[in-house]
Enzyme design. Structure first.
Site, PDB file in Angstrom:
ATOM      1  N   ASP A 279      -4.121   0.529  -4.582  1.00  0.00           N
ATOM      2  CA  ASP A 279      -3.353  -0.484  -3.842  1.00  0.00           C
ATOM      3  C   ASP A 279      -3.047  -1.774  -4.611  1.00  0.00           C
ATOM      4  O   ASP A 279      -3.009  -2.862  -4.012  1.00  0.00           O
ATOM      5  CB  ASP A 279      -4.087  -0.852  -2.545  1.00  0.00           C
ATOM      6  CG  ASP A 279      -4.423   0.354  -1.694  1.00  0.00           C
ATOM      7  OD1 ASP A 279      -3.939   1.462  -1.979  1.00  0.00           O
ATOM      8  OD2 ASP A 279      -5.186   0.180  -0.727  1.00  0.00           O
TER       9      ASP A 279
ATOM     10  N   LYS B 180      -0.813   5.552   1.799  1.00  0.00           N
ATOM     11  CA  LYS B 180      -1.880   5.838   2.763  1.00  0.00           C
ATOM     12  C   LYS B 180      -1.940   4.750   3.819  1.00  0.00           C
ATOM     13  O   LYS B 180      -1.444   3.637   3.606  1.00  0.00           O
ATOM     14  CB  LYS B 180      -3.228   5.964   2.053  1.00  0.00           C
ATOM     15  CG  LYS B 180      -3.706   4.685   1.373  1.00  0.00           C
ATOM     16  CD  LYS B 180      -5.007   4.902   0.635  1.00  0.00           C
ATOM     17  CE  LYS B 180      -5.475   3.655  -0.079  1.00  0.00           C
ATOM     18  NZ  LYS B 180      -5.830   2.528   0.784  1.00  0.00           N
TER      19      LYS B 180
ATOM     20  N   CYS C 252     -11.251  -1.118   0.597  1.00  0.00           N
ATOM     21  CA  CYS C 252     -10.754   0.168   0.086  1.00  0.00           C
ATOM     22  C   CYS C 252     -11.620   0.731  -1.037  1.00  0.00           C
ATOM     23  O   CYS C 252     -11.911   1.934  -1.051  1.00  0.00           O
ATOM     24  CB  CYS C 252      -9.308   0.026  -0.370  1.00  0.00           C
ATOM     25  SG  CYS C 252      -8.191  -0.462   0.974  1.00  0.00           S
TER      26      CYS C 252
END
Length: 197
Positions: free
Chosen positions: A11, A76, A108
């Site tokens: 990310d 996601k 995450c």
């Protein structure tokens, strides 16, 4: 460290640039790790968190330089990167070891490490991980260590992969380490002032 290693980039999206503590250092260290991935022909999987709202991977991240080693970027909504698609790719690659980079350390990265620890040896690149709040980082690393995750620096991981200075690739690894010496030092000092790790 296993030769069947995959790097996972979590990310690292431009939208987070202004929010993440020492974001630019994370990008610099990630690019160093991508050079190491290329040297050792290690596959790299990336994820984005809800790309429709938060945008793509930061273009300053050198994924295109990897060619076919950049297996895929998957979007996601789960916080963990351990989605069914990622799990399938890791199985297809006969992965034994995963190396995590990206954001955020306490969300995450932490959840990915906990999930993947069930099936793989998990390493986290300390100087390629951050969060919005700096205090979250050492707490997350401590929790991961207690779960059996190895939290190491980019340089440590590079040398674990190398293992032997007599091998032909050592000269190139030494060049990567040397050319990133100043940015590595700056990242360590910025992300971990007074050895907060």
């Amino acid at each position: 460290m296993s030769t069947r290693t995959v790097f996972l980039l979590c990310d690292l999206q431009t939208k987070f640039r202004s929010a993440i503590y020492q974001y630019n250092h994370v990008v610099q260290t990630t690019n160093k790790m991508l050079k190491i991935a290329k040297l050792f022909e290690i596959s790299v999987l990336a994820t984005t968190q809800n790309a429709r709202a938060l945008g793509p991977i930061d273009p300053d991240v050198g994924l295109p330089s990897l060619g076919n080693l950049h297996r895929q970027t998957l979007d996601k909504t789960l916080f963990s990167m351990s989605t069914p698609e990622v799990q399938q790719i890791l199985r297809d690659l006969h992965t034994r070891t995963v190396v995590l980079m990206g954001i955020e350390s306490h969300i995450c990265i932490l959840q990915t490490a906990f999930e993947l620890k069930k099936d793989f040896q998990v390493y986290v690149v300390a100087d390629a991980v951050s969060s919005c709040n700096s205090f979250e980082i050492p707490i997350a690393f401590d929790a991961m260590r207690h779960a059996g995750v190895q939290v190491l620096t980019s340089e440590s991981i590079g040398f674990l992969l190398m293992r032997d200075a007599s091998l032909p690739a050592f000269k190139e690894l030494a060049r990567i380490i040397k050319e990133s010496k100043e940015s590595t030092k700056a990242a360590g000092e910025a992300l971990f002032p007074k050895s907060s790790m």
